[in-house]
Design an enzyme around this catalytic site. Sequence first.
Site, PDB file in Angstrom:
ATOM      1  N   GLY A 223       0.792  -1.243   0.000  1.00 54.79           N
ATOM      2  CA  GLY A 223       0.000   0.000   0.000  1.00 54.79           C
ATOM      3  C   GLY A 223       0.813   1.276   0.000  1.00 54.79           C
ATOM      4  O   GLY A 223       0.405   2.283  -0.557  1.00 54.79           O
TER       5      GLY A 223
ATOM      6  N   GLU B 228       4.440   4.095   5.866  1.00 55.60           N
ATOM      7  CA  GLU B 228       3.181   3.329   5.879  1.00 55.60           C
ATOM      8  C   GLU B 228       2.100   4.108   5.140  1.00 55.60           C
ATOM      9  O   GLU B 228       2.118   5.342   5.135  1.00 55.60           O
ATOM     10  CB  GLU B 228       2.804   3.075   7.351  1.00 55.60           C
ATOM     11  CG  GLU B 228       1.488   2.398   7.616  1.00 55.60           C
ATOM     12  CD  GLU B 228       1.388   0.965   7.108  1.00 55.60           C
ATOM     13  OE1 GLU B 228       1.663   0.749   5.913  1.00 55.60           O
ATOM     14  OE2 GLU B 228       1.002   0.091   7.892  1.00 55.60           O
ATOM     15  N   ASP B 229       1.177   3.403   4.521  1.00 52.09           N
ATOM     16  CA  ASP B 229       0.091   4.087   3.815  1.00 52.09           C
ATOM     17  C   ASP B 229      -0.945   4.645   4.772  1.00 52.09           C
ATOM     18  O   ASP B 229      -1.308   5.813   4.716  1.00 52.09           O
ATOM     19  CB  ASP B 229      -0.568   3.141   2.783  1.00 52.09           C
ATOM     20  CG  ASP B 229      -1.033   1.815   3.385  1.00 52.09           C
ATOM     21  OD1 ASP B 229      -0.812   1.568   4.587  1.00 52.09           O
ATOM     22  OD2 ASP B 229      -1.629   1.008   2.636  1.00 52.09           O
TER      23      ASP B 229
ATOM     24  N   ASP C 238      -4.758   2.371  11.001  1.00 54.49           N
ATOM     25  CA  ASP C 238      -6.142   2.230  11.448  1.00 54.49           C
ATOM     26  C   ASP C 238      -6.109   1.827  12.925  1.00 54.49           C
ATOM     27  O   ASP C 238      -6.079   2.673  13.808  1.00 54.49           O
ATOM     28  CB  ASP C 238      -6.837   1.207  10.545  1.00 54.49           C
ATOM     29  CG  ASP C 238      -8.316   1.053  10.850  1.00 54.49           C
ATOM     30  OD1 ASP C 238      -8.806   1.720  11.775  1.00 54.49           O
ATOM     31  OD2 ASP C 238      -8.992   0.272  10.149  1.00 54.49           O
TER      32      ASP C 238
ATOM     33  N   LYS D 175      -6.162   7.138  10.690  1.00 51.07           N
ATOM     34  CA  LYS D 175      -7.575   7.024  11.092  1.00 51.07           C
ATOM     35  C   LYS D 175      -7.718   6.996  12.599  1.00 51.07           C
ATOM     36  O   LYS D 175      -8.761   6.628  13.112  1.00 51.07           O
ATOM     37  CB  LYS D 175      -8.140   5.682  10.585  1.00 51.07           C
ATOM     38  CG  LYS D 175      -8.554   5.625   9.162  1.00 51.07           C
ATOM     39  CD  LYS D 175      -9.308   4.317   8.933  1.00 51.07           C
ATOM     40  CE  LYS D 175      -9.560   4.080   7.469  1.00 51.07           C
ATOM     41  NZ  LYS D 175     -10.174   2.754   7.232  1.00 51.07           N
TER      42      LYS D 175
ATOM     43  N   PHE E 270     -13.521   3.699   4.631  1.00 47.75           N
ATOM     44  CA  PHE E 270     -12.598   2.879   3.865  1.00 47.75           C
ATOM     45  C   PHE E 270     -12.201   3.621   2.601  1.00 47.75           C
ATOM     46  O   PHE E 270     -13.050   3.970   1.778  1.00 47.75           O
ATOM     47  CB  PHE E 270     -13.200   1.518   3.524  1.00 47.75           C
ATOM     48  CG  PHE E 270     -12.141   0.538   3.136  1.00 47.75           C
ATOM     49  CD1 PHE E 270     -11.393  -0.118   4.109  1.00 47.75           C
ATOM     50  CD2 PHE E 270     -11.827   0.309   1.802  1.00 47.75           C
ATOM     51  CE1 PHE E 270     -10.368  -0.985   3.761  1.00 47.75           C
ATOM     52  CE2 PHE E 270     -10.808  -0.556   1.442  1.00 47.75           C
ATOM     53  CZ  PHE E 270     -10.077  -1.205   2.433  1.00 47.75           C
TER      54      PHE E 270
ATOM     55  N   ASP F 143      -5.668  -0.205  -1.540  1.00 48.50           N
ATOM     56  CA  ASP F 143      -6.518  -1.107  -2.316  1.00 48.50           C
ATOM     57  C   ASP F 143      -7.750  -1.556  -1.549  1.00 48.50           C
ATOM     58  O   ASP F 143      -7.844  -1.419  -0.325  1.00 48.50           O
ATOM     59  CB  ASP F 143      -5.741  -2.375  -2.692  1.00 48.50           C
ATOM     60  CG  ASP F 143      -5.606  -3.333  -1.505  1.00 48.50           C
ATOM     61  OD1 ASP F 143      -5.200  -2.877  -0.413  1.00 48.50           O
ATOM     62  OD2 ASP F 143      -5.936  -4.520  -1.655  1.00 48.50           O
TER      63      ASP F 143
ATOM     64  N   ARG G 218      -5.523   0.442  -6.674  1.00 45.55           N
ATOM     65  CA  ARG G 218      -4.248   0.994  -6.197  1.00 45.55           C
ATOM     66  C   ARG G 218      -3.731   2.121  -7.084  1.00 45.55           C
ATOM     67  O   ARG G 218      -3.107   3.051  -6.605  1.00 45.55           O
ATOM     68  CB  ARG G 218      -3.173  -0.100  -6.131  1.00 45.55           C
ATOM     69  CG  ARG G 218      -3.357  -1.088  -5.003  1.00 45.55           C
ATOM     70  CD  ARG G 218      -2.056  -1.821  -4.747  1.00 45.55           C
ATOM     71  NE  ARG G 218      -2.227  -3.047  -3.990  1.00 45.55           N
ATOM     72  CZ  ARG G 218      -2.222  -3.131  -2.676  1.00 45.55           C
ATOM     73  NH1 ARG G 218      -2.096  -2.049  -1.938  1.00 45.55           N
ATOM     74  NH2 ARG G 218      -2.358  -4.290  -2.066  1.00 45.55           N
TER      75      ARG G 218
HETATM   76  P1  IMP Z   1      -3.995  -1.456  11.170  1.00 43.34           P
HETATM   77  O1  IMP Z   1      -3.089  -2.589  11.549  1.00 43.34           O
HETATM   78  O2  IMP Z   1      -5.408  -1.662  11.658  1.00 43.34           O
HETATM   79  O3  IMP Z   1      -3.454  -0.096  11.578  1.00 43.34           O
HETATM   80  O4  IMP Z   1      -4.155  -1.513   9.599  1.00 43.34           O
HETATM   81  C1  IMP Z   1      -3.254  -0.950   8.740  1.00 43.34           C
HETATM   82  C2  IMP Z   1      -3.325  -1.580   7.371  1.00 43.34           C
HETATM   83  O5  IMP Z   1      -4.667  -1.870   6.992  1.00 43.34           O
HETATM   84  C3  IMP Z   1      -2.831  -0.606   6.330  1.00 43.34           C
HETATM   85  O6  IMP Z   1      -1.467  -0.799   6.072  1.00 43.34           O
HETATM   86  C4  IMP Z   1      -3.682  -0.942   5.117  1.00 43.34           C
HETATM   87  O7  IMP Z   1      -3.052  -1.949   4.360  1.00 43.34           O
HETATM   88  C5  IMP Z   1      -4.969  -1.492   5.677  1.00 43.34           C
HETATM   89  N1  IMP Z   1      -6.037  -0.466   5.729  1.00 43.34           N
HETATM   90  C6  IMP Z   1      -6.584   0.123   6.805  1.00 43.34           C
HETATM   91  N2  IMP Z   1      -7.540   1.006   6.470  1.00 43.34           N
HETATM   92  C7  IMP Z   1      -7.604   0.969   5.114  1.00 43.34           C
HETATM   93  C8  IMP Z   1      -8.406   1.695   4.144  1.00 43.34           C
HETATM   94  O8  IMP Z   1      -9.259   2.551   4.450  1.00 43.34           O
HETATM   95  N3  IMP Z   1      -8.160   1.394   2.842  1.00 43.34           N
HETATM   96  C9  IMP Z   1      -7.239   0.475   2.440  1.00 43.34           C
HETATM   97  N4  IMP Z   1      -6.475  -0.209   3.310  1.00 43.34           N
HETATM   98  C10 IMP Z   1      -6.661   0.034   4.631  1.00 43.34           C
END
Ligand code: IMP
Length: 186
Positions: free
Chosen positions: A50, A105-106, A109, A137, A158, A165, A171
């Site tokens: 991402g 990092e992209d 969340d 987020k 989302f 993606d 993407r």
């Molecule tokens: P976390 O571990 O919950 O912080 O999730 C992070 C990962 O989840 C990111 O690196 C993304 O790959 C994916 N992710 C979380 N939210 C989104 C979104 O809104 N769109 C696309 N990918 C997301």
Amino acid sequence: MHINTENPGMDVERLLFTEEQIAKRVAELGAQLTKDYAGKRPVVVCILRGASFFFVDLCRQMKLDVEIDFIDVSSYGSGTQSSGVIRMVKDLDTDIEGRDVLLVEDIVDSGLTLKHLRQLLGTRSPASIRVCCLLNKQAAHPVELNCEYNGFEIGNEFVVGYGLDYAEHYRNLPYIGVLKPEVYAD
Ligand code: IMP
């Protein structure tokens, strides 16, 4: 899943950040990183897949001698919620002992992915580990703050595009937008 493969942009409900807005913010982050890492040679790590678009643009805005590397951890499968399960798909090739590591990092969340990565890479005795994420987020999920550098704060929606993606689609959209919920409805 109801994906418009002919014209993926049609599945975006609302534009969040245009190409120009993204480029401007990436340039600001690059300028900040150039100052903060002056005199150092950081290992800039792209968290695949991402972050790839953001990573390349950001590295070009860092006016420093940097080394690049790639890591791939998977936490999501094809859903829209973090599973909490993280799997190492591809490790770094670089020995980071004594190095300044910048993880790119992209989107953050729950913060689980970064928490796991910081712990894991921390055991390899780097001089420092910092994180630069494009989207955050965390206002929606207040846990411990995970990023030293943040592009934009967004709501609990989302989003896709500019590397992000849904089920390996969207993407290469050049902007970031909110995906229509009906796309991932059963
Ligand atoms: P976390 O571990 O919950 O912080 O999730 C992070 C990962 O989840 C990111 O690196 C993304 O790959 C994916 N992710 C979380 N939210 C989104 C979104 O809104 N769109 C696309 N990918 C997301």
